[in-house]
Scaffold this motif. Structure first.
Motif, PDB file in Angstrom:
ATOM      1  N   ALA A 116       1.022  -1.238  -0.085  1.00 28.72           N
ATOM      2  CA  ALA A 116      -0.051  -0.057   0.162  1.00 28.72           C
ATOM      3  C   ALA A 116       0.892   1.298  -0.021  1.00 28.72           C
ATOM      4  O   ALA A 116       2.111   1.399   0.538  1.00 28.72           O
ATOM      5  N   ARG A 117       0.293   2.198  -0.626  1.00 25.29           N
ATOM      6  CA  ARG A 117       0.994   3.486  -0.496  1.00 25.29           C
ATOM      7  C   ARG A 117       1.485   4.218   1.020  1.00 25.29           C
ATOM      8  O   ARG A 117       0.539   3.629   1.565  1.00 25.29           O
ATOM      9  N   PRO A 118       2.507   4.472   0.970  1.00 28.32           N
ATOM     10  CA  PRO A 118       2.920   4.876   2.608  1.00 28.32           C
ATOM     11  C   PRO A 118       1.907   5.752   3.228  1.00 28.32           C
ATOM     12  O   PRO A 118       1.591   5.669   4.429  1.00 28.32           O
ATOM     13  N   ASP A 119       0.984   6.791   2.549  1.00 25.41           N
ATOM     14  CA  ASP A 119       0.458   7.773   3.286  1.00 25.41           C
ATOM     15  C   ASP A 119      -1.025   7.326   3.101  1.00 25.41           C
ATOM     16  O   ASP A 119      -2.017   8.150   3.506  1.00 25.41           O
ATOM     17  N   SER A 120      -1.309   6.108   2.569  1.00 23.20           N
ATOM     18  CA  SER A 120      -2.648   5.716   2.539  1.00 23.20           C
ATOM     19  C   SER A 120      -3.215   5.027   3.862  1.00 23.20           C
ATOM     20  O   SER A 120      -2.445   4.774   4.811  1.00 23.20           O
ATOM     21  N   LEU A 121      -4.525   4.650   4.152  1.00 28.31           N
ATOM     22  CA  LEU A 121      -4.811   4.063   5.465  1.00 28.31           C
ATOM     23  C   LEU A 121      -4.197   2.896   5.554  1.00 28.31           C
ATOM     24  O   LEU A 121      -3.637   2.757   6.975  1.00 28.31           O
ATOM     25  N   GLU A 122      -4.185   1.900   4.723  1.00 23.21           N
ATOM     26  CA  GLU A 122      -3.435   0.659   4.820  1.00 23.21           C
ATOM     27  C   GLU A 122      -1.898   0.792   5.200  1.00 23.21           C
ATOM     28  O   GLU A 122      -1.413   0.015   5.997  1.00 23.21           O
ATOM     29  N   GLY A 123      -1.343   1.756   4.426  1.00 21.41           N
ATOM     30  CA  GLY A 123       0.161   1.936   4.616  1.00 21.41           C
ATOM     31  C   GLY A 123       0.451   2.533   6.060  1.00 21.41           C
ATOM     32  O   GLY A 123       1.409   2.044   6.619  1.00 21.41           O
ATOM     33  N   VAL A 124      -0.214   3.453   6.459  1.00 17.70           N
ATOM     34  CA  VAL A 124      -0.175   3.808   8.224  1.00 17.70           C
ATOM     35  C   VAL A 124      -0.521   2.759   9.127  1.00 17.70           C
ATOM     36  O   VAL A 124       0.493   2.575  10.127  1.00 17.70           O
ATOM     37  N   LEU A 125      -1.410   1.869   8.798  1.00 18.68           N
ATOM     38  CA  LEU A 125      -1.767   1.021   9.598  1.00 18.68           C
ATOM     39  C   LEU A 125      -0.462  -0.292   9.688  1.00 18.68           C
ATOM     40  O   LEU A 125      -0.937  -0.728  10.471  1.00 18.68           O
ATOM     41  N   HIS A 126      -0.239  -0.398   8.589  1.00 19.09           N
ATOM     42  CA  HIS A 126       0.905  -1.341   8.424  1.00 19.09           C
ATOM     43  C   HIS A 126       2.120  -0.836   9.198  1.00 19.09           C
ATOM     44  O   HIS A 126       2.845  -1.739   9.911  1.00 19.09           O
ATOM     45  N   ASP A 127       2.268   0.281   9.266  1.00 15.23           N
ATOM     46  CA  ASP A 127       3.617   0.823  10.285  1.00 15.23           C
ATOM     47  C   ASP A 127       3.053   0.734  11.609  1.00 15.23           C
ATOM     48  O   ASP A 127       3.924   0.527  12.240  1.00 15.23           O
ATOM     49  N   ALA A 128       1.822   0.889  11.985  1.00 15.57           N
ATOM     50  CA  ALA A 128       1.305   0.697  13.389  1.00 15.57           C
ATOM     51  C   ALA A 128       1.487  -0.653  13.878  1.00 15.57           C
ATOM     52  O   ALA A 128       1.956  -0.960  14.830  1.00 15.57           O
ATOM     53  N   VAL A 129       0.929  -1.540  13.135  1.00 10.64           N
ATOM     54  CA  VAL A 129       0.774  -3.183  13.513  1.00 10.64           C
ATOM     55  C   VAL A 129       1.321  -3.891  12.473  1.00 10.64           C
ATOM     56  O   VAL A 129       0.358  -4.559  11.621  1.00 10.64           O
ATOM     57  N   PRO A 130       2.609  -4.005  12.303  1.00  7.23           N
ATOM     58  CA  PRO A 130       2.975  -4.714  10.975  1.00  7.23           C
ATOM     59  C   PRO A 130       2.948  -6.218  11.119  1.00  7.23           C
ATOM     60  O   PRO A 130       3.037  -6.760  12.340  1.00  7.23           O
ATOM     61  N   GLY A 131       2.570  -7.006  10.254  1.00  2.63           N
ATOM     62  CA  GLY A 131       2.423  -8.547  10.114  1.00  2.63           C
ATOM     63  C   GLY A 131       1.361  -8.990  10.903  1.00  2.63           C
ATOM     64  O   GLY A 131       1.147 -10.285  11.162  1.00  2.63           O
ATOM     65  N   GLU A 132       0.351  -8.139  11.328  1.00  2.00           N
ATOM     66  CA  GLU A 132      -0.891  -8.558  12.243  1.00  2.00           C
ATOM     67  C   GLU A 132      -2.069  -8.225  11.550  1.00  2.00           C
ATOM     68  O   GLU A 132      -2.282  -7.352  10.721  1.00  2.00           O
ATOM     69  N   ASP A 133      -3.243  -9.122  11.905  1.00  4.14           N
ATOM     70  CA  ASP A 133      -4.559  -8.712  11.748  1.00  4.14           C
ATOM     71  C   ASP A 133      -4.809  -8.013  12.898  1.00  4.14           C
ATOM     72  O   ASP A 133      -4.859  -8.467  14.167  1.00  4.14           O
ATOM     73  N   SER A 134      -5.619  -6.907  12.593  1.00  4.02           N
ATOM     74  CA  SER A 134      -5.912  -6.088  13.839  1.00  4.02           C
ATOM     75  C   SER A 134      -7.432  -5.154  13.399  1.00  4.02           C
ATOM     76  O   SER A 134      -7.830  -5.147  12.423  1.00  4.02           O
ATOM     77  N   LEU A 135      -8.077  -5.077  14.642  1.00  7.17           N
ATOM     78  CA  LEU A 135      -9.475  -4.500  14.677  1.00  7.17           C
ATOM     79  C   LEU A 135      -9.400  -3.134  15.590  1.00  7.17           C
ATOM     80  O   LEU A 135      -8.632  -2.967  16.348  1.00  7.17           O
ATOM     81  N   TYR A 136     -10.116  -2.118  14.794  1.00  7.52           N
ATOM     82  CA  TYR A 136     -10.406  -0.711  15.291  1.00  7.52           C
ATOM     83  C   TYR A 136     -11.571  -0.449  15.198  1.00  7.52           C
ATOM     84  O   TYR A 136     -12.521  -0.702  14.383  1.00  7.52           O
ATOM     85  N   VAL A 137     -12.236  -0.186  16.633  1.00  8.87           N
ATOM     86  CA  VAL A 137     -13.595   0.098  16.787  1.00  8.87           C
ATOM     87  C   VAL A 137     -13.503   1.589  16.993  1.00  8.87           C
ATOM     88  O   VAL A 137     -12.938   2.100  17.899  1.00  8.87           O
ATOM     89  N   PHE A 138     -14.393   2.442  16.197  1.00  7.46           N
ATOM     90  CA  PHE A 138     -14.324   3.946  16.078  1.00  7.46           C
ATOM     91  C   PHE A 138     -15.185   4.454  17.170  1.00  7.46           C
ATOM     92  O   PHE A 138     -16.232   3.762  17.335  1.00  7.46           O
ATOM     93  N   GLY A 139     -15.226   5.605  17.787  1.00  4.07           N
ATOM     94  CA  GLY A 139     -15.950   5.968  18.812  1.00  4.07           C
ATOM     95  C   GLY A 139     -15.655   7.665  18.810  1.00  4.07           C
ATOM     96  O   GLY A 139     -14.898   8.177  17.921  1.00  4.07           O
ATOM     97  N   ASP A 140     -16.322   8.272  19.781  1.00  3.99           N
ATOM     98  CA  ASP A 140     -16.075   9.783  19.948  1.00  3.99           C
ATOM     99  C   ASP A 140     -14.899   9.918  20.890  1.00  3.99           C
ATOM    100  O   ASP A 140     -14.660  11.116  21.068  1.00  3.99           O
ATOM    101  N   ASP A 141     -14.192   9.021  21.006  1.00  6.76           N
ATOM    102  CA  ASP A 141     -13.027   9.365  21.948  1.00  6.76           C
ATOM    103  C   ASP A 141     -11.833   9.977  21.188  1.00  6.76           C
ATOM    104  O   ASP A 141     -11.900   9.430  19.956  1.00  6.76           O
TER     105      ASP A 141
END
Length: 423
Positions: free
Chosen positions: A335-360
């Motif tokens: 994925a492009r480095p500045d894309s959603l997937e690119g940044v998530l790759h930098d955050a949790v590389p090599g893993e499947d991960s879940l993000y639940v969005f809220g108002d926090d």
């Protein structure tokens, strides 16, 4: 990397739930709560991990939250045969894989793959051990013009012979295009009148037989004919109207299923991100497009709607390099480095991960506009949809390194009806 992106990566890493087992989906199950409709997406049609995590979540919703049916971005007649197998209908095959093998419209691998066959086998087993109404499996799409017309004719001959005239008139009207949906746009204008007559007749006949019975199935086939006629005519005219006609049909079919299952029925939907994610959070809105996610949120705000997007940084995918082409296992470029997937790759590389969005504050990063990967049945390199993730979805599953699904067919039939929509 800028300080802002570094901060986002840190926040993403802290907000992530690593996915390794179905129990790791607990935060999402809690977020779903008592919602009536759960929309589960996919960034590609041909990724095994998307199918598997959707299946694991769906199993929990059916078993723990009493969801009534699964509705997918597939054709009504073909998926109805899977439904009959899954609920153990008299005369239906015992093996869902056998039914999926019978899918014939290109690209068959969307649903005729080992991952879906495994879920359908689980669904049949789940239904066989339950004491209540069995959980259904249905197709929301409207491409099956020829097969749906034949399904209406079969029903009318057996159950409603008084309406045979209207059915034959509609069938003759579409004879010039056969099963080629694209040619439906070129048939005479009076075909629209014939379809309206057919729908009116079948709705009248079905009114005395409420429920998911042959009358409803035939009426839905007639709705498919009407929807296909609208879609292909708009396709020739160009612009956003053909997309809107299709996604309105998806939404209308979902609503009909909710009505027939009852006022308390709950649904899980499987479709591409471009359908389940709210169009208003992308550049689709500026182009005059609506989609299933937006329409479902608007129509069912009081019922509770949860939309879950899926993405991948890289790996392999099943797709074709041209329309109607052979199935191929293809590379998904990083994925492009500045894309959603690119940044998530930098955050949790090599893993499947879940993000639940809220108002926090933990979800602030998801309120920023980023490119978001979208791959259809034709893949010639990554496409990206400008997206505000927390507005488009309620949660997001990122599968960092993904693998291609395993098609049941190693060849593709020649029949092509979905052109030119790849998602």
């Amino acid at each position: 990397m800028s300080g802002t992106v570094l901060d986002d990566v840190t926040t993403m890493r802290e907000a992530a739930t690593t996915l390794r087992s179905p129990q790791d989906l607990d935060p999402l199950v809690r977020r779903i709560g008592h919602a009536r409709i759960v929309l589960l997406g996919e960034a590609t049609h041909g990724t095994a991990e998307f199918h598997r995590w959707r299946a694991e979540l769906t199993k929990r919703l059916l078993a723990e939250r009493d969801f009534a049916f699964v509705a997918v971005e597939g054709d009504w007649p073909e998926c109805h045969r899977v439904h009959c197998c899954a609920v153990g209908a008299p005369g239906a095959p015992n093996d869902p894989g056998q039914v999926l093998w019978g899918f014939r419209r290109w690209p068959t691998w969307l649903w005729a793959n080992e991952e879906v066959a495994e879920f359908a086998a689980w669904l049949r087993s789940f239904n066989s051990t339950g004491s209540g109404r069995p959980c259904g499996f249905h197709g929301l799409d409207g491409y099956s013009l020829g097969e749906s017309l034949r399904g209406v004719l079969h029903y009318v001959r057996e159950h409603a012979p008084a309406h045979l005239g209207a059915t034959l008139d509609a069938l003759r009207c579409f004879e010039p295009c056969g099963d080629d949906g694209v040619s439906a746009a070129l048939v005479p204008e009076n075909c629209r009148e014939e379809v309206v007559r057919l729908l009116t007749a079948l709705r009248s006949a079905a009114a005395v037989e409420p429920g998911l019975d042959p009358a409803f199935v035939a009426t839905q086939n007639a709705e498919v004919v009407a929807g296909a006629e609208r879609y292909y005519r708009e396709l020739v005219r160009g612009g956003a109207r053909s997309w809107n006609a299709r996604d309105t049909h998806l939404s209308d079919t979902l609503d009909r299923l909710l009505r027939v299952y009852g006022p308390d029925a709950k649904a899980v939907v499987w479709a591409h991100n471009t359908h389940v994610g709210d169009a208003r959070a992308t550049d689709m809105a500026a182009a005059g497009m609506v989609n299933l996610g937006q329409l479902t949120r608007e129509r069912h705000a009081a019922d509770g709607v949860v939309a879950v997007g899926f993405g991948t940084h890289g790996g392999t995918v099943i797709a074709s390099d041209h329309w109607g082409g052979p199935v191929r296992r293809m590379a998904v470029e990083p994925a492009r480095p500045d894309s959603l997937e690119g940044v998530l790759h930098d955050a949790v590389p090599g893993e499947d991960s879940l993000y639940v969005f809220g108002d926090d504050g933990a979800s602030e990063w998801a309120k920023e506009l980023r490119g978001h990967r979208a791959i259809g049945v034709v893949h010639r390199g990554g496409g990206y949809v400008p997206t505000v993730p927390a507005a488009r979805y309620d949660a997001f599953v990122h599968c960092d390194e993904t693998t291609a699904i395993t098609p049941l067919h190693h060849w593709e039939p020649a029949e092509v009806q979905t052109y030119p929509s790849g998602v």
